[in-house]
Enzyme design. Structure first.
Site, PDB file in Angstrom:
ATOM      1  N   ASP A  25     -55.991-114.617  14.206  1.00 50.91           N
ATOM      2  CA  ASP A  25     -57.406-114.567  13.857  1.00 50.91           C
ATOM      3  C   ASP A  25     -57.841-113.147  13.507  1.00 50.91           C
ATOM      4  OD1 ASP A  25     -60.091-115.878  13.827  1.00 50.91           O
ATOM      5  OD2 ASP A  25     -60.488-114.447  15.453  1.00 50.91           O
ATOM      6  N   GLU A  76     -55.199-114.867   9.073  1.00 50.78           N
ATOM      7  CA  GLU A  76     -56.558-115.038   8.561  1.00 50.78           C
ATOM      8  C   GLU A  76     -57.023-113.637   8.160  1.00 50.78           C
ATOM      9  OE1 GLU A  76     -61.166-115.899   9.463  1.00 50.78           O
ATOM     10  OE2 GLU A  76     -59.851-114.839  10.833  1.00 50.78           O
TER      11      GLU A  76
END
Length: 640
Positions: free
Chosen positions: A303, A356
């Site tokens: 993330d 990401e």
């Protein structure tokens, strides 16, 4: 000597299996069963274990200092005993901390760790893992169903469903719907439901909201037995400031940067890991390997990578510290990510390491030895933003924004991309996926079918957040569950049938996934028809077999849409989003479309097809086009 070796690895930043040494583990000493405890608290004055067993009394069960590490043995404690470390800092303040390496926790709002032995689970997924190792992701179908376990489905009384029941229901559903993988929003323990798991306190503990660690092992094992990959969102970019967590663990900046210009993500209210500190690297490397090794996880989606890479990320007013060369790149984070990915592939050569990363940082999915970050997949955030902008436009204005659906091919093969329509696109007043489409609900369903066909046909692997496949009305509510009641409506039943059947078509059609990361798998036929809001392109498998993909983003039907094509004899319709079985009108070619000796779009021959409004059609090229004689070709030209 063995213990000293462990400490050396930890302090050098090369420990990748820290969970085996740190934390609480069953042990026997002087003939008594008990638990060994070990924790890193470099600037603590004293550390003791507190819990129900000693009335949470600081100092009643002290640990001994061994350099920066505190350790000890406590006898006769049963599994599930709640405990924390009472850490007395140099300032004299005592902070009660959950175990950074703890395997299990109390269920929120309680915050203590719980004694738990993760050994002994009987895995039965060997055949699945062997098969996975033989089919690299690059040339395989990957269609990910992104899931938030707490809100996919709930019990009738609103309670969470436990891991085992979730596994049974979710595996059956995902398998039936034709997805090849699930990606779970973080299951690492976290105190606040509203963080969706992205602000966690337990980097080695699956959340107890749904059961025990072995229950989660059962969940993963059951998914694998049903042929479904399990991916986890993992968050090494920041951590929450809850008192029981890593925050100022011993009263000083242990896990976070000491530099105030690096320490916080103010907008998120979180602390940033110190990627230059060896002990922090050992902690994070160990967490990543832990999920891959102990829980058989197939991949990690890392993330907020952009927030790690840039020292000035979301820092206002110049409040950031440049690197040693004066730049804004976080050199320590770059090196950490390279080492992380190298370690992950050593642990499991078939692992999926997914970034990401929302900027144009180069070589994200290239190996470290050529200057890359070492991931093997990256979310294509540019494509996602362009598509969400385009889909929300009135169809009339789409002609002026045609680049939204074509620009992605300018960089499509610069990285190994995943096309994500994720949870972030259906929260914070963004509406549901179907709600982004123009017109009334029936028209929105038509648009959704056409868009999803385009997503599956576009180069790159696929990801879709739960709920779109049933035509979810409302934007995602993490406190509730999906709008399952919609399946009482015939139109939503037809939509789910569409998703099921086009997912099956995707899996069996190699042209849609076998060459996803190279121009050899893609060819534009019509990239520039902005007035009609149409794009047509070919997808191609390794054997060179073509699939024509025509997508119409306008409300108009086209009965004789001509484009130049490769010299096949005919194009055979193989999928139509406007099929009445899916809620459409049945507009499209039902018989093979013959190729004609009519030059078009720079090609010697062409074909004319029917394309439904807001729909997509796929046609397979077959046969070899007979070379026409000059007289015949002249007659064909006269007809046009």
């Amino acid at each position: 000597m063995a213990k000293q070796g462990q400490a050396d690895r930890f302090h050098q930043g090369t420990m990748t299996d820290g969970w085996r040494w740190f934390g609480a583990h069953p042990a026997k000493k002087r003939g008594r069963d008990g638990w060994t405890f070990r924790v890193w608290a470099p600037h603590a004055e004293a550390v003791s274990v507190v819990g129900d067993f000693n009335d949470w009394e600081e100092g009643a069960a002290p640990l001994a200092r061994k350099g920066e590490i505190w350790e000890g043995f406590l006898p006769d404690l049963p599994v599930y005993t709640s405990y924390k470390y009472a850490v007395r800092g140099a300032d004299g303040q005592v902070r009660q901390k959950a175990d950074p390496y703890g395997f299990h926790t109390e269920t929120r709002p309680a915050t203590a760790s719980k004694l738990y032995d993760i050994s002994g689970f009987k895995w039965t997924d060997g055949a699945f893992r062997e098969k996975k190792a033989k089919h690299p992701v690059y040339t395989s179908p990957l269609n990910i169903y992104e899931v938030h376990l707490g809100s996919w489905k709930k019990r009738g009384n609103g309670d969470f469903i436990d891991y085992k029941d979730l596994a049974k229901d979710l595996a059956a559903y995902v398998k039936d719907m034709g997805y090849t993988a699930i990606e779970l929003l973080p299951v690492t323990e976290h105190p606040l439901d509203d963080s969706w798991g992205y602000q966690c306190t337990g980097y080695f503990a699956p959340t107890s909201r749904f059961g025990t660690p072995k229950d989660f092992m059962w969940f993963v094992n059951h998914m694998h037995k049903n042929g479904i990959l399990v991916l986890l969102d993992w968050v090494p970019s920041h951590f929450c400031k809850d008192a029981q967590g890593l925050y100022e663990f011993d009263g000083t900046y242990c896990y976070e940067y000491s530099d105030p210009n690096k320490r916080e993500h103010a907008a998120w209210g979180t602390r940033v890991f110190d990627y230059g500190r060896p002990e922090v690297k050992s902690f994070l490397f160990s967490s990543a390997r832990f999920w891959l090794e102990e829980y058989h996880i197939d991949g990690l989606r890392v993330d907020a990578v952009a927030s790690m890479l840039y020292l000035d990320y979301d820092r206002q007013g110049g409040a950031w510290t440049p690197n040693q060369y004066g730049g804004h790149e976080n050199l320590e984070a770059i090196e950490f990510l390279r080492e992380l990915n190298t370690m992950a592939f050593q642990t499991d050569p078939s692992v999926l390491m997914i970034a990401e990363e929302s900027t144009a940082w180069p070589l994200v999915t290239r190996p470290p030895d050529v200057g890359g970050l070492g991931f093997n997949l990256k979310w294509n955030m540019g494509w996602m933003n362009d598509m969400c902008h385009y889909l929300k436009l009135d169809p009339y204005f789409r002609q002026y924004n045609h680049k939204d659906i074509t620009f992605s091919m300018m960089y499509a093969f610069s990285e190994n991309f995943v096309l994500p329509i994720s949870h972030d696109e259906v929260v914070h007043m963004k509406g549901s996926i179907v709600g982004k489409m123009p017109g009334d609900y029936d028209n929105q369903l038509r648009c959704l079918r056409g868009f999803y066909a385009y997503l599956l046909a576009h180069p790159g692997k696929k990801l879709l957040f739960m709920g779109a496949e049933i035509g979810q009305w409302h934007e995602w509510d993490s406190d509730g569950q999906l709008d399952w009641y919609l399946l009482d409506r015939p139109e939503n039943q037809k939509l789910r049938k569409f998703f099921r059947e086009i997912n099956a078509f995707y899996k069996k059609t190699a042209a849609l996934w076998e060459v996803d990361f190279d121009w050899a798998g893609f060819e534009w036929l019509v990239p520039d028809d902005n007035h009609n809001n149409v794009v047509v392109f070919l997808r191609r498998d390794k054997k060179g077999r073509d699939l024509m993909c025509a997508v119409n983003f306008s409300p108009n039907t086209y009965t004789n849409y001509r484009m130049g094509v490769p010299p096949y004899r005919r194009y055979v319709p193989v999928f139509n989003t406007d099929d009445p079985a899916y809620g459409g009108d049945g507009f499209g070619d039902s018989e093979a479309v013959m190729v004609e000796a009519v030059p078009s779009h720079g090609k010697e021959c062409s074909a004319a097809i029917r394309i439904p409004a807001f729909g997509a059609v796929f046609l397979r090229g077959e046969g070899t086009f007979p070379r026409p004689r000059k007289k015949q070709q002249a007659k064909e030209l006269e007809k046009t």
